[in-house]
Design an enzyme around this catalytic site. Structure first.
Site, short mmCIF file in Angstrom:
data_model
loop_
_atom_site.label_atom_id
_atom_site.label_comp_id
_atom_site.label_asym_id
_atom_site.label_seq_id
_atom_site.Cartn_x
_atom_site.Cartn_y
_atom_site.Cartn_z
N ARG A 1 59.63 -1.21 18.91
CA ARG A 1 60.61 -0.16 19.16
C ARG A 1 60.58 0.82 18.00
O ARG A 1 60.46 0.41 16.83
CB ARG A 1 62.03 -0.73 19.30
N GLU B 1 61.81 9.06 20.73
CA GLU B 1 60.89 9.23 21.87
C GLU B 1 61.58 9.64 23.16
O GLU B 1 60.94 10.17 24.06
CB GLU B 1 60.08 7.94 22.10
N HIS C 1 54.19 5.10 24.49
CA HIS C 1 54.85 3.89 25.00
C HIS C 1 54.10 3.35 26.22
O HIS C 1 54.68 3.21 27.30
CB HIS C 1 56.32 4.16 25.33
P1 NAD Z 1 60.36 -12.19 22.05
O1 NAD Z 1 61.84 -12.31 22.17
O2 NAD Z 1 59.51 -13.17 22.78
O3 NAD Z 1 59.96 -12.25 20.49
C1 NAD Z 1 60.64 -11.58 19.49
C2 NAD Z 1 60.46 -12.38 18.19
O4 NAD Z 1 61.06 -11.64 17.13
C3 NAD Z 1 61.15 -13.76 18.23
O5 NAD Z 1 60.26 -14.76 17.80
C4 NAD Z 1 62.32 -13.60 17.28
O6 NAD Z 1 62.68 -14.80 16.60
C5 NAD Z 1 61.75 -12.56 16.30
N1 NAD Z 1 62.78 -11.90 15.52
C6 NAD Z 1 64.07 -11.61 15.85
N2 NAD Z 1 64.70 -11.02 14.83
C7 NAD Z 1 63.79 -10.93 13.82
C8 NAD Z 1 63.85 -10.42 12.50
N3 NAD Z 1 64.99 -9.90 12.00
N4 NAD Z 1 62.73 -10.49 11.74
C9 NAD Z 1 61.60 -11.06 12.21
N5 NAD Z 1 61.48 -11.57 13.47
C10 NAD Z 1 62.57 -11.50 14.25
O7 NAD Z 1 60.02 -10.72 22.46
P2 NAD Z 1 58.60 -10.15 22.96
O8 NAD Z 1 58.50 -10.28 24.44
O9 NAD Z 1 57.53 -10.70 22.11
O10 NAD Z 1 58.79 -8.58 22.68
C11 NAD Z 1 58.92 -8.08 21.36
C12 NAD Z 1 59.34 -6.63 21.41
O11 NAD Z 1 58.27 -5.85 21.97
C13 NAD Z 1 60.52 -6.34 22.36
O12 NAD Z 1 61.75 -6.51 21.70
C14 NAD Z 1 60.29 -4.91 22.78
O13 NAD Z 1 61.06 -4.09 21.93
C15 NAD Z 1 58.81 -4.67 22.51
N6 NAD Z 1 58.06 -4.32 23.74
C16 NAD Z 1 57.31 -3.18 23.75
C17 NAD Z 1 56.56 -2.84 24.87
C18 NAD Z 1 55.68 -1.61 24.93
O14 NAD Z 1 55.30 -1.16 26.03
N7 NAD Z 1 55.29 -1.03 23.81
C19 NAD Z 1 56.62 -3.65 26.01
C20 NAD Z 1 57.38 -4.82 25.95
C21 NAD Z 1 58.11 -5.15 24.81
#
Ligand code: NAD
Length: 330
Positions: free
Chosen positions: A234, A263, A295
């Site tokens: 994000r 964005e 994105h």
């Molecule tokens: P997820 O919930 O499986 O994993 C997130 C991880 O981040 C978890 O392991 C959690 O413990 C960790 N986390 C939480 N707070 C933290 C902190 N303060 N410091 C370090 N780690 C921390 O989520 P995911 O499915 O892997 O997705 C991750 C992110 O990717 C989403 O939140 C979303 O914003 C982004 N995303 C982007 C796109 C894109 O098209 N670019 C698509 C999907 C998701």
């Protein structure tokens, strides 16, 4: 259910319509984003379906509640754009698509790394103009480089596996460590250790109060000089003005972003005939070592199929009073 689907593009309609033949919901598509100004478009609907840049703050929630909306269904995993507390107070359920294809986003992060490093985007343009020179196209081997992964959930884990495959040393920081990844050779470190030791840093944690502007001047001062930062998570994980300073003083060597804090006024739109009024993105675009994609990390056939299927299943579960496995709770 009768659902108002906001922020729709041709691809949203295509994939939702394909699977809705079976689900049989009444989907009405709006190109407009959902926010407090457009909430009244949902009058007469039972639920709304939204995407990453719709702004569901308290004001929008209050309007949705007034017109009887009981369900907000996100066609994405991240839910930082929804005021969960306000929705919960109004008894509006929030559903999402928690995992559609972690590999889609992880592979896009790798695409950003390879493009920035090996400069294939520049070579492509040069060769089209019969310029076959190699000047300034030098890259570096990924083999044996240290890659720091912040957030090792679904996407971060998929990314770790790919980078291990390149022969990189993978170190990670997460508030919750994964034993499975440790067993595969990922070494968990403190955030500072990760910043100090990584040649490439990739962000895969959610945006929340703890992670907003995780990359600010202080964090940039701790990274290896010339390191690469990749953000497919994000935009607001990075303070853009601080990233620009770090690029200007060459502390940050490369920046690859698929997400950008401001964005919502730019991404998913064709603005090629408009005057861009966002000076920060214009400055970012002026650096030779910055790569921006709009994105598109999620944008694969497999992910779009899964997003449509889960979105429609969420409507059906809600309509039939079934357990809501994809509910976002306070
Ligand atoms: P997820 O919930 O499986 O994993 C997130 C991880 O981040 C978890 O392991 C959690 O413990 C960790 N986390 C939480 N707070 C933290 C902190 N303060 N410091 C370090 N780690 C921390 O989520 P995911 O499915 O892997 O997705 C991750 C992110 O990717 C989403 O939140 C979303 O914003 C982004 N995303 C982007 C796109 C894109 O098209 N670019 C698509 C999907 C998701």
């Amino acid at each position: 259910m009768k659902i108002a689907v906001f922020s729709t593009k041709t691809y949203d309609r295509k994939y939702l319509d394909k699977f809705n033949i079976e689900s049989k919901h009444e989907l009405i598509y709006f190109e407009a984003p959902l926010n407090a100004d457009t909430a009244n478009l949902a009058i007469g609907f039972e639920g709304v379906c939204i995407f990453v840049n719709d702004k569901i703050d308290k004001k929008t929630i209050d309007k949705l509640s007034k017109i009887g909306i009981k369900l907000i269904d996100l066609r994405c995993a991240g839910f930082n754009n929804v005021d969960i507390e306000a929705a919960s107070k109004e008894n509006i359920k929030i559903l999402r698509v928690p995992a559609y294809s972690p590999h889609a986003v992880a592979e896009h992060a790798v695409a950003l790394i390879l493009t920035l490093n090996r400069k294939t985007h520049k070579a492509y343009n040069r060769v089209r103009e019969s310029n076959f020179s190699l000047e300034n196209l030098t890259g570096f081997n990924l083999y044996e480089k240290t890659v720091g992964v912040i957030g090792t959930g679904k996407i971060g884990a998929a990314f770790c596996h790919i980078m291990l495959g390149f022969g990189c040393k993978v170190i990670a920081y997460d508030v919750k460590e994964s034993e499975k990844l440790s067993a595969k050779g990922v070494e968990y470190k403190t955030l500072d250790e990760l910043l100090e030791n990584s040649d490439i840093i990739s962000l895969h944690c959610p945006l929340n109060l703890n992670t907003k502007h995780l990359f600010n001047t202080k964090a940039f001062s701790k990274i290896k000089k010339g390191a690469m930062l990749i953000n497919t998570s994000r935009g607001a994980l990075i303070k853009t003005s601080d990233a620009i300073e770090a690029l200007k003083n060459e502390q940050l060597g490369y920046l690859g972003i698929d997400v950008y804090e401001q964005e919502e006024n730019l991404f998913f739109k064709d603005l090629s005939e408009s005057v861009i009024k966002d000076d920060l993105i214009e400055r970012l675009m002026s650096f030779h070592n910055v790569l921006i994609t709009p994105h598109q990390g999620f944008f694969t056939n497999e992910a779009l199929n899964q997003i449509a299927l889960t979105t429609l299943k969420n409507f059906t579960d809600f309509e039939n009073g079934l357990p809501l496995e994809n509910e976002v709770k306070l």
